[in-house]
Enzyme design. Structure first.
Site, PDB file in Angstrom:
ATOM      1  N   ARG A  67     -17.097 -32.263   8.833  1.00 14.69           N
ATOM      2  CA  ARG A  67     -15.834 -31.811   9.401  1.00 14.69           C
ATOM      3  C   ARG A  67     -15.722 -32.189  10.872  1.00 14.69           C
ATOM      4  NH1 ARG A  67     -12.352 -28.054   8.933  1.00 14.69           N
ATOM      5  NH2 ARG A  67     -11.576 -29.358  10.633  1.00 14.69           N
ATOM      6  N   ARG A 123      -8.252 -47.248  10.561  1.00 13.84           N
ATOM      7  CA  ARG A 123      -8.148 -48.674  10.194  1.00 13.84           C
ATOM      8  C   ARG A 123      -8.445 -49.570  11.392  1.00 13.84           C
ATOM      9  NH1 ARG A 123      -4.704 -47.156   6.599  1.00 13.84           N
ATOM     10  NH2 ARG A 123      -2.909 -47.157   7.957  1.00 13.84           N
ATOM     11  N   CYS A 134      -3.650 -38.768   4.851  1.00 16.21           N
ATOM     12  CA  CYS A 134      -3.181 -37.838   5.886  1.00 16.21           C
ATOM     13  C   CYS A 134      -2.314 -36.761   5.235  1.00 16.21           C
ATOM     14  CB  CYS A 134      -2.341 -38.553   6.934  1.00 16.21           C
ATOM     15  SG  CYS A 134      -3.156 -39.939   7.723  1.00 16.21           S
ATOM     16  N   GLU A 137      -1.227 -29.909   8.158  1.00 13.30           N
ATOM     17  CA  GLU A 137      -1.965 -28.637   8.156  1.00 13.30           C
ATOM     18  C   GLU A 137      -0.981 -27.476   7.948  1.00 13.30           C
ATOM     19  OE1 GLU A 137      -5.587 -27.739   8.644  1.00 13.30           O
ATOM     20  OE2 GLU A 137      -4.395 -26.174   7.741  1.00 13.30           O
ATOM     21  N   ARG A 149      -7.343 -32.860  12.383  1.00 11.98           N
ATOM     22  CA  ARG A 149      -8.592 -32.473  11.710  1.00 11.98           C
ATOM     23  C   ARG A 149      -9.003 -33.593  10.760  1.00 11.98           C
ATOM     24  NH1 ARG A 149      -5.665 -27.573  12.240  1.00 11.98           N
ATOM     25  NH2 ARG A 149      -6.932 -25.796  12.901  1.00 11.98           N
ATOM     26  N   TYR A 167     -16.308 -30.935  16.956  1.00 10.08           N
ATOM     27  CA  TYR A 167     -15.067 -30.323  17.442  1.00 10.08           C
ATOM     28  C   TYR A 167     -14.924 -30.663  18.919  1.00 10.08           C
ATOM     29  CZ  TYR A 167     -14.613 -27.851  13.053  1.00 10.08           C
ATOM     30  OH  TYR A 167     -14.458 -27.565  11.722  1.00 10.08           O
ATOM     31  N   ARG A 175     -14.343 -23.812  15.715  1.00 15.34           N
ATOM     32  CA  ARG A 175     -15.524 -23.479  14.902  1.00 15.34           C
ATOM     33  C   ARG A 175     -16.789 -23.596  15.754  1.00 15.34           C
ATOM     34  NH1 ARG A 175     -15.549 -23.405   9.343  1.00 15.34           N
ATOM     35  NH2 ARG A 175     -17.562 -22.480   9.743  1.00 15.34           N
TER      36      ARG A 175
HETATM   37  O1  PRE Z   1     -12.248 -26.068  11.055  1.00 16.95           O
HETATM   38  C1  PRE Z   1     -11.099 -26.041  11.501  1.00 16.95           C
HETATM   39  O2  PRE Z   1     -10.555 -27.054  11.935  1.00 16.95           O
HETATM   40  C2  PRE Z   1     -10.363 -24.780  11.527  1.00 16.95           C
HETATM   41  O3  PRE Z   1      -9.339 -24.663  12.154  1.00 16.95           O
HETATM   42  C3  PRE Z   1     -10.892 -23.646  10.731  1.00 16.95           C
HETATM   43  C4  PRE Z   1     -10.348 -23.601   9.323  1.00 16.95           C
HETATM   44  C5  PRE Z   1     -11.059 -22.442   8.628  1.00 16.95           C
HETATM   45  O4  PRE Z   1     -10.555 -21.323   8.732  1.00 16.95           O
HETATM   46  O5  PRE Z   1     -12.123 -22.658   8.056  1.00 16.95           O
HETATM   47  C6  PRE Z   1      -8.872 -23.405   9.339  1.00 16.95           C
HETATM   48  C7  PRE Z   1      -7.983 -24.346   8.979  1.00 16.95           C
HETATM   49  C8  PRE Z   1      -8.373 -25.693   8.573  1.00 16.95           C
HETATM   50  O6  PRE Z   1      -7.649 -26.180   7.481  1.00 16.95           O
HETATM   51  C9  PRE Z   1      -9.820 -25.801   8.298  1.00 16.95           C
HETATM   52  C10 PRE Z   1     -10.688 -24.846   8.611  1.00 16.95           C
END
Ligand code: PRE
Length: 180
Positions: A67, A123, A134, A137, A149, A167, A175
């Site tokens: 992730r 790419r 894609c 969210e 993300r 992150y 996270r």
């Molecule tokens: O990991 C992230 O990017 C988050 O924002 C956390 C979180 C989660 O609650 O686990 C929330 C939303 C995203 O779709 C993925 C994960």
């Protein structure tokens, strides 16, 4: 004396089936995609990652999910591409991956990021034959804005406990428990 063609074909067929069954059995016993034991390292001269690599279709080991998230400076093409490129590079570097190891990448953008697809950054970085997707969210009230993300699926010999989730920028706060 003529060669017995049907017998040779049967023998070859049985050999192929035996190798395939052995590969499936061995890859499922340890370190394979269905291994639920957390962080169990492969044995020193273990041949199973090689067989599993054949099955994942990548150069190495087990399929793992990685992730990542980052925050773009604004809803413009350059900001989205720049943030995504940086994020992808960090995911690859911190996990010792090349594009040959990558199975697929799923991106999401928060609904306020509409100027460009993050997949374009992948790419441009050389992920030409990697399946990319894609999506938008979920628009949760009060959620962090301008976030890209990703979820990378990759073949790797690293146990899950050694996978580095990434992150960056403002998304670092999302996270803190798993960020590398
Ligand atoms: O990991 C992230 O990017 C988050 O924002 C956390 C979180 C989660 O609650 O686990 C929330 C939303 C995203 O779709 C993925 C994960």
């Amino acid at each position: 004396m003529y060669p017995n063609i049907p017998l040779m074909a049967l023998t070859a067929g049985l050999l192929v089936i035996t190798v395939m069954v052995a590969a499936l059995v061995l890859s499922g016993t340890s370190g394979g995609p269905h291994d639920r034991s957390p962080g169990r390292p492969a044995k020193r001269h273990d041949h199973r990652p090689v067989l599993a690599g054949l099955l994942t279709g990548t150069g190495a080991g087990t399929m793992r999910a990685i992730r990542g998230a980052t925050q773009a400076d604004g809803n413009d093409r350059d900001s989205i591409l720049e943030a995504t490129t940086e994020l992808l590079a960090e995911v690859m570097n911190r996990n010792g991956l090349t594009t040959d190891d990558i199975i697929s990448v799923l991106f999401t953008s928060t609904p306020d990021l509409t100027a460009e697809f993050p997949a374009l950054a992948a790419r441009k970085a050389g992920f030409h034959d990697v399946p990319l997707l894609c999506a938008v969210e979920i628009d949760v009230p009060g959620a962090l804005p301008r976030v890209v993300r990703l979820m990378v699926h990759a073949g790797t010999d690293r146990p899950r406990a050694q996978i580095q989730h990434v992150y960056l920028r403002g998304a670092a706060r999302l996270r803190q428990d798993i960020a590398g």
